[in-house]
Enzyme design. Structure first.
Site, PDB file in Angstrom:
ATOM      1  CE  LYS A  34      -0.285  -0.507   4.970  1.00 46.56           C
ATOM      2  NZ  LYS A  34      -0.978  -0.963   6.268  1.00 46.56           N
ATOM      3  CE1 TYR A 243      11.847  31.767   4.039  1.00 47.61           C
ATOM      4  CE2 TYR A 243      12.038  29.202   3.875  1.00 47.61           C
ATOM      5  CZ  TYR A 243      11.705  30.703   3.198  1.00 47.61           C
ATOM      6  OH  TYR A 243      11.459  30.653   1.969  1.00 47.61           O
TER       7      TYR A 243
HETATM    8  C1  LIG Z   1      -0.166  -1.992   6.982  1.00 48.94           C
HETATM    9  C2  LIG Z   1      -0.627  -3.242   7.668  1.00 48.94           C
HETATM   10  C3  LIG Z   1       0.093  -4.129   7.597  1.00 48.94           C
HETATM   11  C4  LIG Z   1       1.516  -4.100   7.432  1.00 48.94           C
HETATM   12  O1  LIG Z   1       2.221  -3.400   8.515  1.00 48.94           O
HETATM   13  P1  LIG Z   1       3.485  -3.126   9.131  1.00 48.94           P
HETATM   14  O2  LIG Z   1       3.409  -2.581  10.247  1.00 48.94           O
HETATM   15  O3  LIG Z   1       4.100  -2.166   7.979  1.00 48.94           O
HETATM   16  O4  LIG Z   1       4.357  -4.302   8.924  1.00 48.94           O
HETATM   17  C5  LIG Z   1      -0.274  -5.398   8.018  1.00 48.94           C
HETATM   18  N1  LIG Z   1      -1.788  -5.633   8.098  1.00 48.94           N
HETATM   19  C6  LIG Z   1      -2.770  -4.522   8.075  1.00 48.94           C
HETATM   20  C7  LIG Z   1      -3.917  -4.622   8.331  1.00 48.94           C
HETATM   21  C8  LIG Z   1      -2.016  -3.278   7.701  1.00 48.94           C
HETATM   22  O5  LIG Z   1      -2.989  -2.141   7.536  1.00 48.94           O
END
Ligand SMILES: *Cc1c(COP(=O)(O)O)cnc(C)c1O
Length: 343
Positions: A34, A243
């Site tokens: 994702k 800045y």
């Molecule tokens: C994003 C996500 C993962 C992966 O999690 P990490 O902490 O990046 O390993 C696994 N399961 C679900 C349901 C998630 O939303």
């Protein structure tokens, strides 16, 4: 076209991390891709991990499914946010992907459009984010559930909720029929094999993040950030830089102004705290990070000049500490102006 900013990603390190996680889990190991593969690029990540043997991938939305396009026929793609009213069209189109149904409403919606087709289900065991409550599981009757998921709220810590969620998931798994059961993200893989069930779903640690102390020696860095020097200048003793005049030179100070800023995901938390490096010489950030520029102290690098490249310190644990951002934010914030190179 030349870009003055590059993100070099190591395919070897990515695959090695995935193998390490698979080895620790002792079961099938998927990959969360994702948010465009946590900022690295979902497609190159999918290709590299598929080649290494990964067959289970996770995105959040159907838009991400469409962005990826078709995945190999023997790979599984799950959509974590499930099936909202606007997702019906895409879900009917992308038959290679499965929704992770999160509510009774989503379950009913799926039963209306594809009662026979395999789906995934998220059951909440204590995080109270996504997923059906345990007392809503009756709605699942008649579904063809491929994978039943749950997700830990506190896997990165030694928290009593971890064991409680494990026990609740065990009990849910005993009652709800599915082909596979899956609980663990990156952190949970380091809690022990009882958290593995049939499939683990790491994201962060594949990309070089360190979710728990136990992972520190095992996970390799995957990304390297480099930025080009736009100009070198002398800041006279008593003058300020950037800045807000936040940095004031005690003595005459040489500075390299580099092509990087918070618009690229090099956050303002690195102001006065970040570091870069060239040829083994440390280059501390001077003053405030701008949108597109950062000043680095380069007294120790007399040769450093316009057009030269410097490497930013981006070891995720330390960079998170320095910037006050999470490792997740540091990775997923890496902007579109980086040229992404895989080697
Ligand atoms: C994003 C996500 C993962 C992966 O999690 P990490 O902490 O990046 O390993 C696994 N399961 C679900 C349901 C998630 O939303």
């Amino acid at each position: 076209m030349h870009r003055p900013l590059r993100l070099t990603c190591s395919k070897d390190a990515l695959v090695a991390n995935w193998r390490t996680l698979a080895g620790r889990a002792g079961v099938a190991c998927g990959a969360a891709i994702k948010a465009d593969g946590y900022g690295l690029g979902a497609l190159p990540v999918l290709d590299a991990l598929y080649e290494a043997g990964c067959r289970d991938f996770f995105v959040s939305t159907w838009w991400e499914v469409a962005e990826l396009g078709a995945v190999p026929a023997d790979a599984s793609l799950s959509v974590l946010h499930g099936l909202g009213p606007a997702d019906i069209g895409p879900a009917l189109q992308w038959t290679g992907a499965r929704p992770v149904l999160n509510t009774v409403q989503q379950v009913e919606r799926w039963k209306q459009i594809a009662p026979e087709r395999e789906c995934d289900v998220m059951i909440d065991t204590g995080m109270n984010r996504l997923g059906l409550r345990r007392d809503e599981a009756g709605a699942l009757t008649g579904l063809n559930i491929h994978t039943l998921h749950s997700h830990l709220a506190c896997g990165e810590e030694d928290h009593p909720l971890n064991r409680l969620q494990l026990e609740r998931f065990r009990s849910a798994a005993a009652d709800i029929a599915a082909t596979r059961y899956s609980l663990a993200n990156s952190a949970a893989i380091f809690l022990g094999r009882e958290y593995s069930f049939d499939l683990v779903r790491p994201g962060l640690a594949i990309y070089g993040g360190v979710p728990r102390r136990e992972a520190r020696e095992q996970i390799r860095p995957v990304v390297r950030l480099e930025a080009q020097v736009v100009q070198r200048r002398l800041i006279r003793a008593g003058e300020s830089c950037g800045y807000g005049g936040l940095f004031v030179a005690q003595d005459d100070t040489e500075a390299a102004i580099v092509n990087l800023g918070y618009a690229d995901g090099y956050w303002r938390g690195f102001s006065g705290r970040g570091r870069a490096e060239v040829g083994g010489v440390d280059l501390p950030v001077l003053g405030r990070v701008s949108m597109d520029l950062v000043a680095l102290s380069c007294d120790g690098a007399s040769e450093l000049a316009e057009g030269d490249w410097v490497s930013l310190h981006f070891a995720l644990e330390e960079a998170a500490q320095a910037s006050g951002m999470s490792q997740y934010e540091l990775l997923t914030g890496l902007g579109r102006r980086f040229e992404r190179l895989w080697h």
